[in-house]
Structures are given as C-alpha cells and as structure tokens.
Design an enzyme around this catalytic site. Structure first.
Site, mmCIF file in Angstrom:
data_model
loop_
_atom_site.group_PDB
_atom_site.id
_atom_site.type_symbol
_atom_site.label_atom_id
_atom_site.label_comp_id
_atom_site.label_asym_id
_atom_site.label_seq_id
_atom_site.Cartn_x
_atom_site.Cartn_y
_atom_site.Cartn_z
ATOM 1 N N ARG A 127 0.840 -1.199 0.000
ATOM 2 C CA ARG A 127 0.000 0.000 0.000
ATOM 3 C C ARG A 127 0.877 1.251 0.000
ATOM 4 O O ARG A 127 1.906 1.304 0.694
ATOM 5 C CB ARG A 127 -0.873 -0.014 1.245
ATOM 6 C CG ARG A 127 -1.929 1.073 1.317
ATOM 7 C CD ARG A 127 -2.989 0.892 0.283
ATOM 8 N NE ARG A 127 -4.194 1.674 0.563
ATOM 9 C CZ ARG A 127 -5.148 1.870 -0.348
ATOM 10 N NH1 ARG A 127 -5.039 1.373 -1.565
ATOM 11 N NH2 ARG A 127 -6.221 2.562 -0.042
ATOM 12 N N THR A 417 -8.475 0.749 -10.803
ATOM 13 C CA THR A 417 -7.868 -0.446 -10.223
ATOM 14 C C THR A 417 -8.005 -1.696 -11.103
ATOM 15 O O THR A 417 -8.731 -1.698 -12.082
ATOM 16 C CB THR A 417 -8.460 -0.682 -8.802
ATOM 17 O OG1 THR A 417 -8.275 0.490 -8.044
ATOM 18 C CG2 THR A 417 -7.868 -1.837 -8.070
ATOM 19 N N THR A 435 -3.503 -0.992 -7.868
ATOM 20 C CA THR A 435 -4.237 0.254 -8.121
ATOM 21 C C THR A 435 -3.350 1.486 -8.198
ATOM 22 O O THR A 435 -2.312 1.542 -7.527
ATOM 23 C CB THR A 435 -5.270 0.461 -6.983
ATOM 24 O OG1 THR A 435 -6.015 1.645 -7.233
ATOM 25 C CG2 THR A 435 -4.632 0.553 -5.631
ATOM 26 N N ASP A 457 -7.636 8.274 -0.491
ATOM 27 C CA ASP A 457 -8.351 7.202 0.211
ATOM 28 C C ASP A 457 -8.364 7.444 1.729
ATOM 29 O O ASP A 457 -9.047 6.743 2.470
ATOM 30 C CB ASP A 457 -7.725 5.831 -0.068
ATOM 31 C CG ASP A 457 -8.345 5.162 -1.298
ATOM 32 O OD1 ASP A 457 -9.119 5.835 -2.007
ATOM 33 O OD2 ASP A 457 -8.051 3.986 -1.552
ATOM 34 N N SER A 481 -8.204 0.906 2.654
ATOM 35 C CA SER A 481 -8.577 0.453 1.316
ATOM 36 C C SER A 481 -9.830 -0.410 1.398
ATOM 37 O O SER A 481 -10.229 -0.860 2.480
ATOM 38 C CB SER A 481 -7.423 -0.375 0.750
ATOM 39 O OG SER A 481 -7.799 -0.993 -0.454
ATOM 40 N N SER A 482 -10.423 -0.634 0.227
ATOM 41 C CA SER A 482 -11.526 -1.607 0.117
ATOM 42 C C SER A 482 -11.093 -2.823 -0.681
ATOM 43 O O SER A 482 -11.908 -3.717 -0.932
ATOM 44 C CB SER A 482 -12.703 -0.980 -0.621
ATOM 45 O OG SER A 482 -13.168 0.118 0.071
ATOM 46 N N GLY A 508 -13.190 -1.440 -8.201
ATOM 47 C CA GLY A 508 -14.529 -0.872 -8.026
ATOM 48 C C GLY A 508 -14.681 0.038 -6.828
ATOM 49 O O GLY A 508 -15.788 0.236 -6.350
ATOM 50 N N GLY A 509 -13.566 0.604 -6.319
ATOM 51 C CA GLY A 509 -13.685 1.489 -5.161
ATOM 52 C C GLY A 509 -14.320 0.732 -4.009
ATOM 53 O O GLY A 509 -14.111 -0.473 -3.838
HETATM 54 N N1 GLU Z 1 -8.260 3.027 -4.020
HETATM 55 C C1 GLU Z 1 -9.268 2.048 -3.784
HETATM 56 C C2 GLU Z 1 -8.906 1.193 -2.606
HETATM 57 O O1 GLU Z 1 -7.775 1.000 -2.319
HETATM 58 C C3 GLU Z 1 -9.455 1.171 -4.941
HETATM 59 C C4 GLU Z 1 -10.043 1.897 -6.072
HETATM 60 C C5 GLU Z 1 -10.687 0.974 -7.032
HETATM 61 O O2 GLU Z 1 -10.942 -0.133 -6.795
HETATM 62 O O3 GLU Z 1 -10.974 1.372 -8.100
HETATM 63 O O4 GLU Z 1 -9.767 0.667 -1.979
#
Ligand code: GLU
Length: 607
Positions: A127, A417, A435, A457, A481-482, A508-509
C-alpha cells in the site's frame, strides 16, 4: 466519503462529447460529505459494454487478468517454468503499459499468496504511504473545509509513496522462481514495439478531463490534434521501456532512488497548481509489509482476505457470514436470476458491514481494529438485525473489544484499479488487487508511467462528530482500502486450511466489497459457476440506498425492494472481477474453471 452519498445528475461532470466508444455509461455526479458538496463522476472507469462470456476450463494452470496482453504474458511465463508469482509480476508490468488508467509501478497493491510446497499463506501489503511531511490538514482548503474531489486528486498533493514494485520484489525474493529481470521482458518488448490502443483505453482517455493538463500525459495519450489515439493505434512507450529496463536490472532501487526517484519528487513538489509533499527520503525508505492473511471460518470453509489497512477482508467475510446466517438464504432463483429476498438480505448485510468498516478500520500501525468484528457471537447478533424490512441506515456495532471512538471516514475510493488471479501447475495460488486509485491516478506522468492519487483514500476530513477519524491523514500512514483479493479454502475437521476452492477479487472502489461478496455468495452458497457468478447483475448496499446495476436487473426487483422499505438507486456498477474456481468430481477429477468480467476487457487462459 460516506459510501451512501450516491450519484446525482451533474451536467458539469459529463464528458465534453461522446467519444467513439462502446460504453453506455452516463457520467454522473457523486456527492461528498453531507452529500451536498463537490460532485464527481460515479464511474471514472466506465464499462466496456456487456459482452457475455463463457467459463474457461483448464487442467494445470490458469491466469485471469484485466487485459489480454497481461494474461498472455502471465501464461507465457507459466509455460516457461515460472510460478504464479512470476506470472503476476510479468502481468503487472504489462498492465502498467496497456491498462495505465488502473494500476502500475506508480501505485500500490495487495497480494495474497499460498505457497504450494510449504502450504503457507501470506498477505503482502504494498500500500502507498503518506509522506513524512503530510499532516491531517492535507486535504483541507484555506476555509478549513475538505477540498472538492478533483482539486484534491489532480497534481502532486494526493500522491502517496508507491509500493507495488517493492512489494513484488519482496514477494519474489521469497517465492519467485524465474530471475526477476526475465519477468520484465514481455512488458519491455511491448512498450518498445507498441501495442494497439484498445476500445476501453481509448474510451477512458476520451472521458478524462484532467489528463491533458499534464504535458507528458498529453503528449503520450493524445494525437497532435489533441484527440485520444484511435482504437488500434500502435502506442509506443519508450520512456516506460527504459524505466522497466532499469528496474529489471537494479530492482526497486532504480525506482525508489536515483534519477527516476528525483523525477517523481520533482513532478510532485513542483506541480504548478497543486504541489504535494512526497520527498526522496519517503521513496528511499518505503517498506512493504508481510502480514498474516485474514482467514475467517465460515461453514466448512475458510474465507481468506487482506487484513487492514484494507477493510476488504473484514467486510467481505462479514457480509458472507451475515447473509449465510440463514441457512436457507439464496441470492438467485432456479433460473439464475437475482431474487428479491436474497437481494434484500445481501443489501442488509452490506449495510451492517459498511457501518463497521467506516468506524473501525484504518492502518493498524495507527489504529488497532477490534477482532470482535468477526467473532461468531457478534456476527450472530448483527445478523439478528436483518428483518423483513430494510433497516435503512445501520449503526456500527459494538464488538466486545471496540476501542475506537470518533467519526466516520470521509474518503473517496474511486472505481479504477485492476485484479488478477493466477494458479500454477504446482498449485501455488495468487490473488492480487493493484491500483493507482482514480482512473489515471493523479494525472501525473513521469518516465512513462502514472503516479497514484492514493492519499485521497484517507478521510479528507480529520475530525467528525467531535472525534478524530481513524482513517485521517498522518505521516507514514497507509490509507484505508476496500481492495479485497480473496482466496477460499476448505476447512478441515481440525480447523486447518484444506484444499483451495476459489481465487477472486475486483476493482470498483468501495463497491469492491459488494462485488466480491456477491461472487462468493453466488458460487459458494448458490452453486453458480464462476462465470455466472461474475456476470450476475450487481446489487448491494454501502449503508445508503440499495444499489442495483442499471439496465441489468429485472424490472420488478426495484419495486419489490421498495415495498420492503429500501431506497433504491439504479447505477452503473463497473466491476472487474476475475475468478478461478477449482472444481472436482469423481468422474473427471479436478479442473480449473475461470471467469472474467464482461464489463471490462479482461481475459482468462489456461492449459
Ligand atoms: N483506491 C481504492 C482502494 O484501495 C481502490 C479503487 C478501485 O478499486 O478502483 O480501496
């Protein structure tokens, strides 16, 4: 940002014109904070159109990535005797070139790896981190209020110390089989010779309003008339070829120190309108972290994912457990369509899980997370909150060891991502989500690659409801993060990990969590094959309205959910799932079945 702040039409953010593209996405605005501030597009990474796919089967090895060139590179490495980790490194380098909007050497990644020989399962944390000079006011304007999203993103301010290369290097030192330099050959060749611009890349370039502001990006992504290079145009990136060559020879030192590092720092600190705080020392001292994978027992399985600083592993396991708490619950009916009861239950499970992740999860070096979030008694209590009608907005629970007080994270996790899943002939197993955050990251191109905007984030707002936000910016901290790279195993009678069942993940955020959980539910509970599970219309809740994939769910579903008290939004849900399932039966033995997301341009191959 609160995950429930949902798209509302915002003409301002619409692309200037419709570009030759195969997408039907409408750029919508999303609202910030109290849902009334700066708007931003809902899906910076638009769908590539929906083309039905068939599951791919193979006997020995398989790679599923977000781009055909990357899948090819992974398979070539596997065939040359490389293992799953070698193949992932080769694929990541190719993705830096051919899917530059999503991931690359200027970003970060999480990787789960199960070594077949030792049986060990590890989670590599690459990360990005906040620079030493960053502080919790990083994203506050002169008025003390959080900046509008793109004012925060574009330029140097949002750039975190990249971690992907150092993480892959550390993983390679432990598990790699082929020499490091060999793994860079496919990407270097393709960068020198050029690759045909895909419809998806062409589309993403055309949709982006900020890329042109960076001179290096403008010169690379657009033709002399300022138009995105057309589909099929052979795009060469000699600067990236040189950078990759240097990393192939000298390892991550070539990126984190010396002339390339100096160029990164200059691009960030000397940005004309939005300078950032990244320094040479931050780059030089970046360290990936090897963590224990987070494995949660569920029925006769272990769901293994990424521990914090990602909230992905915790939230995915919570959703699957809460959904499956009712042994009769199913997401799909006999015909394979989403059914209202199942979607209701899945959305309620999502609300409960998102309430917890927003309150409790951040970088564990700064904020420890309550292990009680995954305790069976706690999950049973939370599951009992799911009734006939929607609970609307869920409150975070109070696990026995909860310590963290304070407000919710006001952060953006934008849907860009990339995810890849790989298994090799020896049974080494890999799931990596990688990502640069928003589509095209910070829109800063240095030496042929793009820098991330991962610092957005963090919660842009350090204090909420009178308390410090767990996920606020702090020097040296990793943003929450997700991302949810996931591996599922059978659970032996003694509780130990048995044979593997599934490798998956998605971009997908914050929607990643629902995409991955839905895939798990559809395969592991409903028994759908991996391709059917990935192709299912999306549904879920991030503790706001219940979100349904526009144009793909049956018309009656929306009404049925409204009848149970759901506020429903139909939106584009551009997942990028790649999954590999191990399927065994008495007649045919075991085989690999792979699926890729019909919403993007990924492919799966095996042999
Ligand atoms: N930056 C997001 C994260 O780390 C991921 C973004 C994405 O999945 O498009 O959770």
């Amino acid at each position: 940002m609160p995950d429930h702040c949902l798209p509302s039409p915002n003409p301002d953010r619409r692309p200037a014109k419709r570009i030759r593209a195969i997408t039907t996405v409408a750029a919508l605005g999303i609202v910030l904070g109290s849902c009334d501030a700066a708007a931003q597009p809902a899906q910076p990474e638009a769908a590539s159109g929906f083309a039905e796919r068939r599951a791919v089967q193979a006997r020995h090895a398989m790679a599923a990535t977000a781009n055909p060139h990357a899948t090819r590179a992974a398979i070539d490495i596997l065939r040359r005797g490389g293992n799953a980790l070698d193949a992932a490194i080769a694929a990541q380098m190719v993705l830096t070139l051919v899917e530059p909007q999503s991931s690359g050497i200027g970003g970060g990644a999480f990787l789960l790896y199960r070594d077949a020989r030792t049986g060990r399962l590890v989670a590599f944390d690459g990360r990005e981190t906040a620079p030493a000079d960053a502080d919790e006011r990083l994203f506050l304007g002169a008025d003390g209020k959080p900046l509008a999203f793109y004012d925060a993103v574009v330029g140097g301010r949002s750039v975190g110390v990249p971690g992907a290369v150092r993480m892959l290097e550390a993983a390679h030192a432990r598990h790699g089989r082929l020499p490091w330099a060999v793994l860079f050959q496919p990407a270097i060749r393709l960068a020198r010779d050029g690759f045909p611009v895909s419809a998806r890349l062409h589309n993403q370039i055309g949709l982006d309003k900020h890329l042109k502001r960076d001179p290096a990006a403008a010169a690379y992504f657009f033709d002399t008339r300022g138009e995105p290079h057309p589909v099929g145009h052979r795009l060469r990136n000699p600067a990236l070829a040189e950078t990759l060559q240097a990393i192939a020879r000298r390892g991550s030192l070539a990126l984190h120190t010396g002339p390339i590092a100096r160029d990164i720092v200059a691009a960030v600190r000397d940005h004309p309108t939005n300078p950032g705080r990244l320094g040479e020392r931050d780059l030089a001292f970046y360290r990936p972290i090897v963590r224990d994978a987070l494995c949660v027992p569920w029925r006769r399985m272990l769901i293994c994912g990424m521990p914090p600083p990602s909230s992905g592993g915790i939230a995915v396991a919570q959703i699957v457990s809460l959904f499956g708490h009712d042994p009769a619950a199913r997401l799909t009916d006999a015909s394979g369509a989403l059914e209202a009861d199942g979607v209701h239950r899945f959305a309620e499970a999502g609300r409960l899980a998102f309430a917890d992740r927003n309150r409790y999860v951040a970088d564990p070096a700064f904020v420890d997370w309550p292990r009680g979030l995954l305790a069976p008694a706690y999950l049973a209590r939370r599951a009992s909150r799911i009734g006939e009608r929607s609970i609307g907005r869920a409150e975070p629970g109070e696990p026995a060891d909860a310590r963290q007080a304070g407000g919710e994270s006001l952060s953006f996790e934008r849907p860009a991502t990339s995810h890849l899943s790989i298994v090799d002939r020896q049974g080494n197993l890999l799931s990596m989500t990688t990502t640069i955050e928003d589509s095209f990251g910070a829109r800063l191109m240095v030496r042929g690659f793009l820098l991330n905007n991962q610092l957005t984030d963090f919660s842009l707002q350090p204090v909420e409801a009178g308390g410090p936000v767990a996920n606020r910016v702090q020097p040296g901290k990793r943003p929450r993060s997700s991302m949810a790279p996931t591996l599922v195993f059978e659970r032996n009678r003694d509780g130990r990990r048995g044979a593997w069942l599934l490798a998956t993940g998605s971009p997908g955020g914050s929607q990643i969590i629902n995409y991955v959980a839905q895939t798990l539910v559809a395969t592991l509970i409903d028994g759908r094959d991996i391709q059917q599970a990935i192709s299912l219309p999306h549904a879920g809740s991030r503790n706001g309205p219940t979100e349904l994939e526009a144009g793909r769910v049956a018309p009656g579903l929306e009404q049925q959910l409204r009848g149970r008290g759901h506020e429903v939004r139909l939106i584009d849900m551009t997942s990028g799932l790649q999954g590999i399932r191990r399927v065994c039966d008495a007649a045919r033995g075991c085989r690999l079945v792979g699926g890729t997301d019909p919403r993007r341009e990924g492919t799966v191959e095996g042999y």
